[in-house]
Design a protein around this motif. Structure first.
Motif, PDB file in Angstrom:
ATOM      1  N   GLY A 201      -6.766   8.855  -0.381  1.00 50.21           N
ATOM      2  CA  GLY A 201      -5.621   8.192   0.246  1.00 50.21           C
ATOM      3  C   GLY A 201      -5.683   6.686   0.134  1.00 50.21           C
ATOM      4  O   GLY A 201      -4.699   6.036  -0.283  1.00 50.21           O
ATOM      5  N   PRO A 202      -6.816   6.047   0.494  1.00 46.78           N
ATOM      6  CA  PRO A 202      -6.926   4.595   0.330  1.00 46.78           C
ATOM      7  C   PRO A 202      -6.719   4.108  -1.099  1.00 46.78           C
ATOM      8  O   PRO A 202      -6.270   2.984  -1.303  1.00 46.78           O
ATOM      9  CB  PRO A 202      -8.354   4.306   0.811  1.00 46.78           C
ATOM     10  CG  PRO A 202      -8.634   5.376   1.813  1.00 46.78           C
ATOM     11  CD  PRO A 202      -7.942   6.595   1.279  1.00 46.78           C
ATOM     12  N   LEU A 203      -7.040   4.948  -2.113  1.00 42.20           N
ATOM     13  CA  LEU A 203      -6.806   4.518  -3.491  1.00 42.20           C
ATOM     14  C   LEU A 203      -5.312   4.389  -3.798  1.00 42.20           C
ATOM     15  O   LEU A 203      -4.918   3.582  -4.645  1.00 42.20           O
ATOM     16  CB  LEU A 203      -7.459   5.494  -4.473  1.00 42.20           C
ATOM     17  CG  LEU A 203      -8.934   5.215  -4.778  1.00 42.20           C
ATOM     18  CD1 LEU A 203      -9.534   6.321  -5.629  1.00 42.20           C
ATOM     19  CD2 LEU A 203      -9.115   3.870  -5.460  1.00 42.20           C
ATOM     20  N   VAL A 204      -4.478   5.166  -3.105  1.00 40.10           N
ATOM     21  CA  VAL A 204      -3.024   4.988  -3.234  1.00 40.10           C
ATOM     22  C   VAL A 204      -2.634   3.614  -2.701  1.00 40.10           C
ATOM     23  O   VAL A 204      -1.820   2.896  -3.299  1.00 40.10           O
ATOM     24  CB  VAL A 204      -2.271   6.106  -2.481  1.00 40.10           C
ATOM     25  CG1 VAL A 204      -0.773   5.854  -2.482  1.00 40.10           C
ATOM     26  CG2 VAL A 204      -2.573   7.470  -3.101  1.00 40.10           C
ATOM     27  N   HIS A 205      -3.219   3.223  -1.563  1.00 39.74           N
ATOM     28  CA  HIS A 205      -2.973   1.899  -0.986  1.00 39.74           C
ATOM     29  C   HIS A 205      -3.457   0.804  -1.946  1.00 39.74           C
ATOM     30  O   HIS A 205      -2.753  -0.200  -2.165  1.00 39.74           O
ATOM     31  CB  HIS A 205      -3.688   1.798   0.370  1.00 39.74           C
ATOM     32  CG  HIS A 205      -3.365   0.556   1.132  1.00 39.74           C
ATOM     33  ND1 HIS A 205      -3.981   0.219   2.312  1.00 39.74           N
ATOM     34  CD2 HIS A 205      -2.508  -0.459   0.877  1.00 39.74           C
ATOM     35  CE1 HIS A 205      -3.501  -0.925   2.752  1.00 39.74           C
ATOM     36  NE2 HIS A 205      -2.603  -1.366   1.899  1.00 39.74           N
ATOM     37  N   VAL A 206      -4.630   0.991  -2.522  1.00 37.36           N
ATOM     38  CA  VAL A 206      -5.185   0.011  -3.466  1.00 37.36           C
ATOM     39  C   VAL A 206      -4.253  -0.140  -4.675  1.00 37.36           C
ATOM     40  O   VAL A 206      -3.966  -1.267  -5.115  1.00 37.36           O
ATOM     41  CB  VAL A 206      -6.600   0.441  -3.917  1.00 37.36           C
ATOM     42  CG1 VAL A 206      -7.047  -0.355  -5.132  1.00 37.36           C
ATOM     43  CG2 VAL A 206      -7.597   0.263  -2.777  1.00 37.36           C
ATOM     44  N   ALA A 207      -3.763   0.973  -5.205  1.00 39.30           N
ATOM     45  CA  ALA A 207      -2.863   0.916  -6.367  1.00 39.30           C
ATOM     46  C   ALA A 207      -1.572   0.191  -6.019  1.00 39.30           C
ATOM     47  O   ALA A 207      -1.062  -0.610  -6.827  1.00 39.30           O
ATOM     48  CB  ALA A 207      -2.562   2.334  -6.856  1.00 39.30           C
ATOM     49  N   CYS A 208      -1.042   0.423  -4.833  1.00 38.19           N
ATOM     50  CA  CYS A 208       0.200  -0.251  -4.417  1.00 38.19           C
ATOM     51  C   CYS A 208      -0.038  -1.748  -4.203  1.00 38.19           C
ATOM     52  O   CYS A 208       0.853  -2.559  -4.474  1.00 38.19           O
ATOM     53  CB  CYS A 208       0.755   0.396  -3.154  1.00 38.19           C
ATOM     54  SG  CYS A 208       1.474   2.034  -3.430  1.00 38.19           S
ATOM     55  N   CYS A 209      -1.220  -2.113  -3.716  1.00 38.76           N
ATOM     56  CA  CYS A 209      -1.564  -3.544  -3.598  1.00 38.76           C
ATOM     57  C   CYS A 209      -1.582  -4.204  -4.976  1.00 38.76           C
ATOM     58  O   CYS A 209      -1.034  -5.309  -5.161  1.00 38.76           O
ATOM     59  CB  CYS A 209      -2.924  -3.713  -2.927  1.00 38.76           C
ATOM     60  SG  CYS A 209      -2.949  -3.389  -1.155  1.00 38.76           S
ATOM     61  N   CYS A 210      -2.207  -3.541  -5.939  1.00 31.79           N
ATOM     62  CA  CYS A 210      -2.233  -4.070  -7.318  1.00 31.79           C
ATOM     63  C   CYS A 210      -0.811  -4.260  -7.843  1.00 31.79           C
ATOM     64  O   CYS A 210      -0.488  -5.302  -8.438  1.00 31.79           O
ATOM     65  CB  CYS A 210      -2.997  -3.123  -8.238  1.00 31.79           C
ATOM     66  SG  CYS A 210      -4.764  -2.986  -7.891  1.00 31.79           S
TER      67      CYS A 210
END
Length: 789
Positions: free
Chosen positions: A260-269
Motif C-alpha cells: 500500500g505505501p508503495l502506491v503512495h510513493v509512486a503517486c508522490c513521484c
C-alpha cells in the motif's frame, strides 16, 4: 459627457477680455474631469483590470482541504488544446510545440515508471538486509543479507542451506556459540533491540519531518483522485521520509506490508514530476489522470504485477479513468516492472514475488474447500474492518493518540516478544507466504514437508512429527496475526495491509490443505475421492489452498475482485488456478458485504471525515433537492452577490462575515434571477490584485460582473470588472429534482456544488458536503463526522 455641457461655439463666441481667465479655469477643470474619468495619471491611462483579458496569478487555484471543480478544469484543458491546435497551423515552430505537448504525457509516464521502479528496488533490497540484521551479520561484508552472504560459500549443506561460516548470529559473535539457553536469550534480546530501534527511528522521522508519511496512503490517494486537495501529501518530503521509514517499519517485524505505501510513493513521484510539465502543473484534473496511472505503477512494483496494477487502479482507486489513462497506466506499469526486473531485488531473476510450480491439477470436488476459504476470508475481512475502525476510534478519542511514539514502541515490543519463539511469526511476511505457497518436493527440508512417506513418490503421504509441530505453530501464528494486525494498521508509521491479510489467509489455507490431504490419504475410498484420487497419487496440493486462502482474505478486507485475481496469478505464475481464485474471491466479497459494504479503505476515509462520494454506494432514499439544500427554513437567507449593485467594501464585508467557498451571482436582490457563481478565493485574489494594479480602486468602487460597466457619476471611482472569474454556466437543478439523480450528477461530473432554482429564481445551494451529511443521517451516522468542504 462633461464635454457636451460646453459646446465649442459657445466657448469661442463668449470669450472677451474679462472672461478669458474664467473660461480657461473652466476648461482646465473639464480636462481634469476627463483625465480622472480616463484614469490619466500625469502621462498614461490606467487600464481597468479584467481577469478575463488579463489572467491573474492565483485565480483558478484551490485552497487546502477543498474540492476541485472538475468541469472548470476540463474546460480549461479544452481551451488550451484548441489554442495549441489553432497556432499549430500558423508556423512550423508552433507545430513542433503541438507535437511536444502531445508527447509530454508519454514522457511523463516513462519518467514515473523509471523513478518508481528504481525506488521500489532500493526499498526491497534495504528491507531484506535490515530484516536479516535482526538475526545476525555477514563477516565478509556487513552490507550483505543472509542469502547473499552464503551464496559464495562452499560449506553449506542441503539440510541447512541457510547456514554458512560467513554468516554469524549475534549469539555467535557475542558468546562464541549458537547453542544453549544463553545463546537463545542473546539472540532474543538482539532481535528485540533491533526491532525497537527500527520502529523508533521510523515513527520519529514521520513525526518530525512528514506526518503525512504514516499509514497506507491508499484512503488519502482515493480521496485526492476524487478531486480533494491535500497540500503536502504528495510532496518531496513525504516521498523521502516515506521511502526511508517504510524500510525501517517493514524491517522492525511489525505486522504490516510495503505494498500500500508503495502506491503512495509512486503517486508522490508522479506529483513531483508533474511540476516539470506546464499542462499538468496548471491543471488539477490532468494531474489526477497521471496520479491514477501512478497508482497502477505502485502495485506493479509492489507485486511484480503490471496488468493487475492497471486493473487495481481502475477498480479500486481511480475516480475518473478515461481510455487514454488506461493506455498510459499500462505503459507506465510496463516501464516500472522492467526497471524492477533490471534491478533484480529478489535475486531469482524473476519479477514475481512468490513463484509457485504445483505438480497436480485441481479437481472439481475441491471447489467446496475453496468456497469455505472464501467464507473464512469474508468473515475475517468484515471482523477485521470493524475491529480496526473501533481501535482507531479509541486511538483518536483517548490519550493513546497523543503518544504515537510510545504506542509504536509498545506494539513493536509486544510483536517481538510474541513473534520470536515461533519461527513462522519471526520470519518476514513475504518469506512466510512464500513458505506456505511452497509445494513439497522429495528433498524439501521444510518442517511443513515433514511427512513419513516411503520411497521416491510425490503422492499424498501421512503426516510426520515435524508436520504436526508445524501445524501447531501455524495455528498459533494464525491467532497472533489476526489479533496483532488489528492494532498495527493505522499507527504513525508506513503500514500496508496486503501482506498481513494474505499471510492470515495463507495460514488458514495451508491448514485446510494439509487436513484435506490427510483426509484423502486415510479415506481415499470415500465417495468424494473416488474416481480421481487413487492410493499413492498426488491428489491434494496444500500450497494451492494457501494461495486461494490468501486471495480470499485480501478480498474480504479490500473487496477487490477482478484486479485481485489478476494480481494473484501474476504474483505466483499460477495461471491454471484462476477458477479457484475467482470462486474464493467472489465468495469472500459476498460474505463480507453481508456485514457491511465498505472495504477497509472506504472505512478509513469515513473515519477521517474526507468528502469522498463512494461510486459503489447506492442512494435509495426518496428525498428531493429542496430537502437537502441550504439555507433551510430556519436559516438566514442565502448570501449572494448582485451583478452590478455592490461596492468593493460591501463585497469584502460579505466575504469576511461568512466562511463559504463561493457565492451565487444574481441580477438583483429582489429578482434573485441567477447569473453565475464565483469562488471565494478567486474573488479575494482579484480584489487584492485590482487594488495593487488598478489606479483608483477604493472601497466605494462598484464591482461589476457583467460585460459592460453601467454609467457612473463623473466623480465616482473607476469600477472593478470581475466578469472573468464568474462561472456563467453553473450546474443547476430544480427544487423538485430527486436526490438520487442529484447524487448521480455529483458523482459523474465531479461537482463541488450545485444551485437549486424554482422557475428560474435562485432558492439555495447543495454542496458535496451537504450530500455526504444527508447520506450519513440516512445511515444513522453522525453527520458532523464530515470534516472538510
Amino acid at each position: 459627457n462633461s464635454c457636451t455641457q460646453l459646446s465649442p461655439p459657445t466657448l469661442f463666441n463668449t470669450i472677451s477680455g474679462e472672461n478669458v481667465l474664467k473660461y480657461l479655469e473652466r476648461l482646465q477643470e473639464l480636462l481634469q474631469q476627463i483625465s480622472r474619468a480616463a484614469g490619466m495619471n500625469g502621462s498614461a491611462p490606467t487600464r481597468l483590470v479584467d481577469p478575463l483579458e488579463d489572467p491573474l496569478p492565483g485565480v483558478g487555484t484551490y485552497e487546502d482541504f477543498n474540492t476541485i471543480d472538475w468541469v472548470r478544469e476540463k474546460s480549461k484543458d479544452r481551451d488550451r488544446h484548441r489554442e495549441i491546435a489553432n497556432k499549430s497551423r500558423q508556423s512550423t515552430w508552433a507545430l513542433l510545440r503541438s507535437i511536444s505537448d502531445a508527447f509530454s504525457g508519454w514522457l511523463l509516464m516513462l519518467l514515473v515508471g523509471l523513478k518508481t521502479g528504481a525506488i521500489a528496488g532500493g526499498i526491497d533490497i534495504a528491507a531484506h538486509w535490515l530484516t536479516d540484521m535482526k538475526e545476525g551479520v555477514c563477516l565478509i561484508g556487513f552490507w550483505f543479507n543472509h542469502e547473499h552472504c552464503c551464496w559464495t560459500s562452499n560449506e553449506t549443506t542441503f539440510q541447512e542451506r541457510d547456514r554458512c561460516p560467513q554468516w554469524q548470529s549475534w549469539a555467535e559473535l557475542i558468546t562464541g556459540t549458537s547453542e544453549g539457553a544463553f545463546a537463545y536469550i542473546v539472540n532474543y534480546l538482539m532481535y528485540l533491540f533491533w526491532a525497537l530501534l527500527f520502529a523508533f527511528l521510523a515513527v520519529s522521522l514521520v513525526r518530525a519531518f512528514a506526518p503525512y508519511a504514516c499509514g497506507s496512503g491508499i484512503p488519502e490517494i482515493k480521496t485526492i483522485l476524487s478531486g480533494f486537495i491535500i497540500r503536502g501529501y504528495l510532496g518531496k518530503w513525504t516521498l523521502i521520509i516515506k521511502t526511508i521509514t517504510l524500510v525501517l517499519a517493514v524491517s522492525s517485524g511489525l505486522s504490516l506490508g510495503k505494498e500500500g505505501p508503495l502506491v503512495h510513493v509512486a503517486c508522490c513521484c508522479a506529483n513531483i514530476l508533474c511540476h516539470r510539465f506546464a499542462k499538468y502543473r496548471k491543471n488539477e484534473a490532468k494531474r489526477r489522470e497521471v496520479l491514477s496511472a501512478a497508482a497502477a505503477v505502485g502495485v506493479s512494483v509492489a507485486f511484480g504485477a503490471p496488468i493487475g496494477g492497471v486493473l487495481f487502479s481502475l477498480e479500486e482507486v481511480s475516480y475518473y479513468f478515461p481510455l487514454k489513462t488506461l493506455w498510459r497506466s499500462f505503459f507506465a506499469a510496463l516501464v516500472a516492472a522492467f526497471t524492477l526486473r533490471s534491478i533484480n531485488p529478489f535475486g531469482n531473476s524473476r519479477l514475481v514475488l512468490f513463484y509457485v510450480e504445483f505438480h497436480a491439477p485441481w479437481h472439481l470436488v475441491e471447489l467446496g474447500p475453496f468456497i469455505l476459504l472464501g467464507i473464512f476470508g469474508g468473515l475475517w475481512g468484515a471482523m477485521f474492518i470493524k475491529a480496526n475502525i473501533y481501535w482507531c476510534k479509541i486511538r483518536k478519542s483517548t490519550c493513546l493518540g497523543r503518544y504515537p511514539v510510545t504506542e509504536v514502541l509498545v506494539v513493536t515490543a509486544l510483536t517481538g516478544l510474541l513473534a520470536y519463539p515461533n519461527s513462522y511469526t519471526r520470519m518476514s511476511g513475504p518469506e512466510l507466504i512464500s513458505e506456505l505457497f511452497n509445494d513439497c518436493s522429495l528433498l524439501d527440508s521444510s518442517q511443513l514437508c515433514g511427512y513419513t512417506g516411503v520411497g521416491n513418490t510425490l503422492g499424498d503421504r501421512p503426516a510426520g512429527p515435524g508436520l504436526y509441530t508445524a501445524l501447531w505453530q501455524l495455528a498459533l501464528a494464525l491467532v497472533f496475526k489476526m489479533l496483532i494486525t488489528v492494532i498495527t494498521f493505522g499507527m504513525k508509521v508506513p503500514s500496508g495491509l496486503f501482506i498481513p491479510s494474505m499471510a492470515v489467509g495463507a495460514i488458514a489455507g495451508r491448514l485446510l490443505g494439509v487436513g484435506m490431504e490427510q483426509l484423502a490419504y486415510y479415506h481415499h475410498d470415500w465417495v468424494i475421492f473416488k474416481g480421481w484420487c487413487s492410493p499413492g497419487a498426488d491428489c491434494i496440493t496444500p500450497g494451492l489452498y494457501a494461495m486461494v486462502g490468501a486471495a480470499a482474505c485480501l478480498g474480504g478486507v479490500t473487496r477487490m475482485t477482478v484486479s485481485l485475481v489478476v494480481i494473484m496469478f501474476e504474483l505466483t505464475g499460477g495461471l491454471e488456478y484462476i477458477v479457484p481464485l475467482m470462486a474464493a474471491t467472489m465468495t469472500s466479497k459476498w460474505v463480507a458485504d453481508a456485514f457491511g459494504r465498505e472495504g477497509i479503505y472506504e472505512a478509513h476515509i469515513r473515519l477521517n471525515g474526507y468528502p469522498f462520494l463512494e461510486p459503489k454506494e447506492e442512494f435509495e432514499h426518496n428525498s428531493l433537492a429542496v430537502d437537502v439544500m441550504r439555507p433551510r427554513r430556519a436559516d438566514p437567507s442565502l448570501a449572494v452577490l448582485t451583478q452590478d449593485g455592490m461596492t468593493v467594501g460591501e463585497v469584502e464585508a460579505l466575504v469576511e462575515s461568512t466562511d463559504y467557498s463561493g457565492f451565487p451571482v444574481v441580477v438583483s436582490a429582489e429578482s434573485q434571477r441567477l447569473v453565475g457563481f464565483v469562488l471565494r478565493r478567486d474573488l479575494l485574489i482579484s480584489i487584492d490584485n485590482a487594488r495593487k494594479r488598478q489606479e483608483g480602486v477604493v472601497s466605494a468602487s462598484q464591482v461589476v460582473f457583467t460585460d459592460h460597466a453601467p454609467s457612473l457619476p463623473a466623480d465616482a471611482p473607476p469600477p472593478l470588472r470581475l466578469r472573468g472569474i464568474v462561472d456563467l454556466s453553473p450546474f443547476t437543478v430544480t427544487d423538485h429534482t430527486p436526490m438520487d439523480i442529484t447524487v448521480d450528477i455529483f458523482r459523474k461530473l465531479g461537482l463541488r456544488q450545485c444551485l437549486v432554482t424554482h422557475n428560474g429564481r435562485l432558492l439555495g445551494i447543495i454542496t458535496k458536503k451537504d450530500i455526504l451529511k444527508h447520506m450519513a443521517q440516512i445511515a444513522n451516522r453522525d453527520p458532523d463526522s464530515i470534516l472538510f468542504n
